[in-house]
Design a protein around this motif. Structure first.
Motif, PDB file in Angstrom:
ATOM      1  N   LEU A 217       0.814  -1.208   0.000  1.00  0.00           N
ATOM      2  CA  LEU A 217       0.000   0.000   0.000  1.00  0.00           C
ATOM      3  C   LEU A 217       0.853   1.265   0.000  1.00  0.00           C
ATOM      4  CD1 LEU A 217      -2.606  -1.117   2.684  1.00  0.00           C
ATOM      5  CD2 LEU A 217      -3.037  -0.868   0.229  1.00  0.00           C
ATOM      6  N   GLY A 218       2.173   1.087  -0.057  1.00  0.00           N
ATOM      7  CA  GLY A 218       3.058   2.241  -0.008  1.00  0.00           C
ATOM      8  C   GLY A 218       3.373   2.690   1.402  1.00  0.00           C
ATOM      9  N   GLY A 219       3.048   1.832   2.378  1.00  0.00           N
ATOM     10  CA  GLY A 219       3.301   2.150   3.779  1.00  0.00           C
ATOM     11  C   GLY A 219       2.097   2.778   4.457  1.00  0.00           C
ATOM     12  N   ILE A 220       2.016   2.582   5.784  1.00  0.00           N
ATOM     13  CA  ILE A 220       0.958   3.181   6.598  1.00  0.00           C
ATOM     14  C   ILE A 220       1.646   3.950   7.717  1.00  0.00           C
ATOM     15  CG2 ILE A 220      -1.061   2.767   8.059  1.00  0.00           C
ATOM     16  CD1 ILE A 220      -1.514   0.171   6.540  1.00  0.00           C
ATOM     17  N   PRO A 221       1.645   5.275   7.665  1.00  0.00           N
ATOM     18  CA  PRO A 221       2.350   6.056   8.684  1.00  0.00           C
ATOM     19  C   PRO A 221       1.972   5.685  10.114  1.00  0.00           C
ATOM     20  CG  PRO A 221       1.778   7.476   6.866  1.00  0.00           C
ATOM     21  CD  PRO A 221       1.146   6.141   6.573  1.00  0.00           C
ATOM     22  N   LEU A 222       0.715   5.357  10.353  1.00  0.00           N
ATOM     23  CA  LEU A 222       0.297   4.983  11.709  1.00  0.00           C
ATOM     24  C   LEU A 222       0.894   3.646  12.133  1.00  0.00           C
ATOM     25  CD1 LEU A 222      -1.512   5.811  14.135  1.00  0.00           C
ATOM     26  CD2 LEU A 222      -3.370   4.535  13.046  1.00  0.00           C
ATOM     27  N   GLY A 223       1.235   2.811  11.168  1.00  0.00           N
ATOM     28  CA  GLY A 223       1.848   1.524  11.474  1.00  0.00           C
ATOM     29  C   GLY A 223       0.869   0.388  11.706  1.00  0.00           C
ATOM     30  N   ARG A 224      -0.393   0.635  11.484  1.00  0.00           N
ATOM     31  CA  ARG A 224      -1.405  -0.415  11.663  1.00  0.00           C
ATOM     32  C   ARG A 224      -2.689  -0.009  10.956  1.00  0.00           C
ATOM     33  NH1 ARG A 224      -5.378   1.358  15.040  1.00  0.00           N
ATOM     34  NH2 ARG A 224      -4.878   3.025  16.522  1.00  0.00           N
ATOM     35  N   PHE A 225      -3.571  -0.995  10.768  1.00  0.00           N
ATOM     36  CA  PHE A 225      -4.908  -0.719  10.258  1.00  0.00           C
ATOM     37  C   PHE A 225      -5.796  -0.190  11.386  1.00  0.00           C
ATOM     38  CE2 PHE A 225      -4.875  -4.042   6.577  1.00  0.00           C
ATOM     39  CZ  PHE A 225      -4.055  -3.198   5.841  1.00  0.00           C
ATOM     40  N   ALA A 226      -6.908   0.418  11.026  1.00  0.00           N
ATOM     41  CA  ALA A 226      -7.883   0.875  12.018  1.00  0.00           C
ATOM     42  C   ALA A 226      -8.635  -0.319  12.590  1.00  0.00           C
ATOM     43  CB  ALA A 226      -8.869   1.849  11.383  1.00  0.00           C
ATOM     44  N   SER A 227      -9.039  -0.211  13.843  1.00  0.00           N
ATOM     45  CA  SER A 227      -9.899  -1.242  14.437  1.00  0.00           C
ATOM     46  C   SER A 227     -11.350  -0.978  14.058  1.00  0.00           C
ATOM     47  CB  SER A 227      -9.755  -1.237  15.960  1.00  0.00           C
ATOM     48  OG  SER A 227     -10.350  -0.057  16.499  1.00  0.00           O
ATOM     49  N   THR A 228     -12.176  -1.998  14.174  1.00  0.00           N
ATOM     50  CA  THR A 228     -13.600  -1.817  13.874  1.00  0.00           C
ATOM     51  C   THR A 228     -14.229  -0.835  14.867  1.00  0.00           C
ATOM     52  OG1 THR A 228     -14.170  -3.781  15.198  1.00  0.00           O
ATOM     53  CG2 THR A 228     -13.847  -4.099  12.827  1.00  0.00           C
ATOM     54  N   GLU A 229     -13.709  -0.795  16.100  1.00  0.00           N
ATOM     55  CA  GLU A 229     -14.242   0.143  17.097  1.00  0.00           C
ATOM     56  C   GLU A 229     -13.921   1.588  16.694  1.00  0.00           C
ATOM     57  OE1 GLU A 229     -12.535  -2.611  17.841  1.00  0.00           O
ATOM     58  OE2 GLU A 229     -14.226  -3.761  18.651  1.00  0.00           O
ATOM     59  N   GLU A 230     -12.760   1.797  16.081  1.00  0.00           N
ATOM     60  CA  GLU A 230     -12.411   3.148  15.623  1.00  0.00           C
ATOM     61  C   GLU A 230     -13.288   3.573  14.454  1.00  0.00           C
ATOM     62  OE1 GLU A 230      -7.692   3.445  16.836  1.00  0.00           O
ATOM     63  OE2 GLU A 230      -8.270   2.169  15.141  1.00  0.00           O
ATOM     64  N   ILE A 231     -13.633   2.629  13.601  1.00  0.00           N
ATOM     65  CA  ILE A 231     -14.582   2.931  12.522  1.00  0.00           C
ATOM     66  C   ILE A 231     -15.930   3.321  13.125  1.00  0.00           C
ATOM     67  CG2 ILE A 231     -15.803   2.001  10.536  1.00  0.00           C
ATOM     68  CD1 ILE A 231     -12.807   2.314  10.028  1.00  0.00           C
ATOM     69  N   ALA A 232     -16.359   2.558  14.129  1.00  0.00           N
ATOM     70  CA  ALA A 232     -17.648   2.843  14.786  1.00  0.00           C
ATOM     71  C   ALA A 232     -17.623   4.188  15.503  1.00  0.00           C
ATOM     72  CB  ALA A 232     -17.990   1.720  15.768  1.00  0.00           C
ATOM     73  N   ASP A 233     -16.467   4.582  16.050  1.00  0.00           N
ATOM     74  CA  ASP A 233     -16.339   5.903  16.677  1.00  0.00           C
ATOM     75  C   ASP A 233     -16.698   7.002  15.680  1.00  0.00           C
ATOM     76  OD1 ASP A 233     -15.462   4.933  19.133  1.00  0.00           O
ATOM     77  OD2 ASP A 233     -13.339   5.142  18.636  1.00  0.00           O
ATOM     78  N   LEU A 234     -16.153   6.890  14.476  1.00  0.00           N
ATOM     79  CA  LEU A 234     -16.386   7.914  13.457  1.00  0.00           C
ATOM     80  C   LEU A 234     -17.845   7.917  13.009  1.00  0.00           C
ATOM     81  CD1 LEU A 234     -15.335  10.115  11.615  1.00  0.00           C
ATOM     82  CD2 LEU A 234     -14.512   8.338  10.040  1.00  0.00           C
ATOM     83  N   VAL A 235     -18.411   6.733  12.838  1.00  0.00           N
ATOM     84  CA  VAL A 235     -19.826   6.646  12.464  1.00  0.00           C
ATOM     85  C   VAL A 235     -20.696   7.281  13.545  1.00  0.00           C
ATOM     86  CG1 VAL A 235     -21.766   5.073  12.051  1.00  0.00           C
ATOM     87  CG2 VAL A 235     -19.534   4.601  11.023  1.00  0.00           C
ATOM     88  N   GLY A 236     -20.414   6.941  14.802  1.00  0.00           N
ATOM     89  CA  GLY A 236     -21.213   7.485  15.905  1.00  0.00           C
ATOM     90  C   GLY A 236     -21.208   8.997  15.914  1.00  0.00           C
ATOM     91  N   PHE A 237     -20.053   9.594  15.636  1.00  0.00           N
ATOM     92  CA  PHE A 237     -19.970  11.049  15.567  1.00  0.00           C
ATOM     93  C   PHE A 237     -20.784  11.595  14.397  1.00  0.00           C
ATOM     94  CE2 PHE A 237     -17.688  14.557  13.362  1.00  0.00           C
ATOM     95  CZ  PHE A 237     -18.044  15.581  14.229  1.00  0.00           C
ATOM     96  N   LEU A 238     -20.614  11.013  13.212  1.00  0.00           N
ATOM     97  CA  LEU A 238     -21.226  11.578  12.016  1.00  0.00           C
ATOM     98  C   LEU A 238     -22.747  11.451  11.991  1.00  0.00           C
ATOM     99  CD1 LEU A 238     -18.627  10.544   9.293  1.00  0.00           C
ATOM    100  CD2 LEU A 238     -19.164  12.854  10.087  1.00  0.00           C
TER     101      LEU A 238
END
Length: 261
Positions: A217-238
């Motif tokens: 993918l050309g590298g991921i600066p964060l060093g990991r994929f997002a967790s499903t809980e982090e995806i849900a955090d963003l959905v909950g906000f939006l």
């Protein structure tokens, strides 16, 4: 409205597609925790699912599946929240020539037209009720398509973003907010299975296999994929009232994968 009430969804009805596992399941759990009455749909209900009365078995990549979902939802009135999580790619590797006519139609139906049809079926009632929120799940592949196996998927997600933006402009004056979330890689059970398969096939350790994916993918600066809980955090906000002025936006959640300025 009290400050803390803007985090709550009490009294609101939601539908989450692809809600049986992965990010979809995390979104269902989060919206329930925020107080919403959450329905979900997927092709198969998980064994022992705790809210069978709120689960609709249907394939929303087909017109018939959309009709099944819309009929069940209509029995209970208009939705306040609609989150389109379902999506994916089944195209075999081999580049553009390996993607057959049937495969293109499969990816378009799953990743674009299913959402278009479900919106068409459910949004008139939402508009009539006076407002609501729609969230489409896109992908960073709309900006960085991976040609080896997922070009039809990436193309469908690119079209979904364009559709979502146009729909947002049309519906915002009538009280319905439409936005898009575009994830990069997500840590799901399917991803861990994929990593294990690479490790077994190449003799790598699981960590080495993950690094090979990151490198592709050309590298991921964060060093990991997002967790499903982090995806849900963003959905909950939006979908909450805290995002009441956000319309037609695309929120990328990819740990910095997409090289944008």
């Amino acid at each position: 409205m009290a400050h803390e009430d803007r985090d709550r969804l009490d009294g609101r009805r939601a539908l989450v597609t692809g809600g049986s596992k992965g990010s979809g399941r995390a979104v269902v759990d989060r919206l329930r925790a925020m107080g919403a009455d959450v329905w979900t749909t997927a092709r198969t209900m998980p064994e022992g699912y705790d809210r069978a009365d709120r689960f609709i078995e249907a394939d929303t990549s087909t017109p018939q599946g959309v009709d099944t979902v819309a009929a069940r939802i209509a029995e209970h009135g208009a939705l306040d929240i609609l989150v389109h999580v379902v999506g994916g790619s089944t195209t075999p590797p081999g580049g553009f020539a390996a993607a057959t006519e049937e495969q293109w139609l499969t990816e378009l139906n799953l990743n674009l037209l299913g959402a278009v049809r479900l919106d068409r079926a459910l949004l008139p009632a939402m508009l009539e009720s006076g407002g609501g929120v729609v969230l489409h799940f896109g992908s960073i592949q709309r900006d960085m398509p991976l040609h080896e196996a997922t070009l039809p998927y990436a193309s469908a997600k690119g079209a979904l973003r364009t559709y979502s933006k146009g729909l947002a402009n049309e519906l915002a004056p009538r009280g319905v907010r439409v936005n898009t979330i575009s994830p990069g890689g997500i840590q799901t059970e399917a991803y861990e299975t994929f990593v294990d398969g690479i490790a077994r096939g190449t003799g790598m350790t699981p960590d080495e296999a993950k690094q090979s994916i990151f490198d592709s993918l050309g590298g991921i600066p964060l060093g990991r994929f997002a967790s499903t809980e982090e995806i849900a955090d963003l959905v909950g906000f939006l979908v909450s009232d805290r995002a009441s002025a956000i319309v037609g936006a695309e929120y990328v959640i990819d740990g910095g994968t997409a090289p944008t300025v």
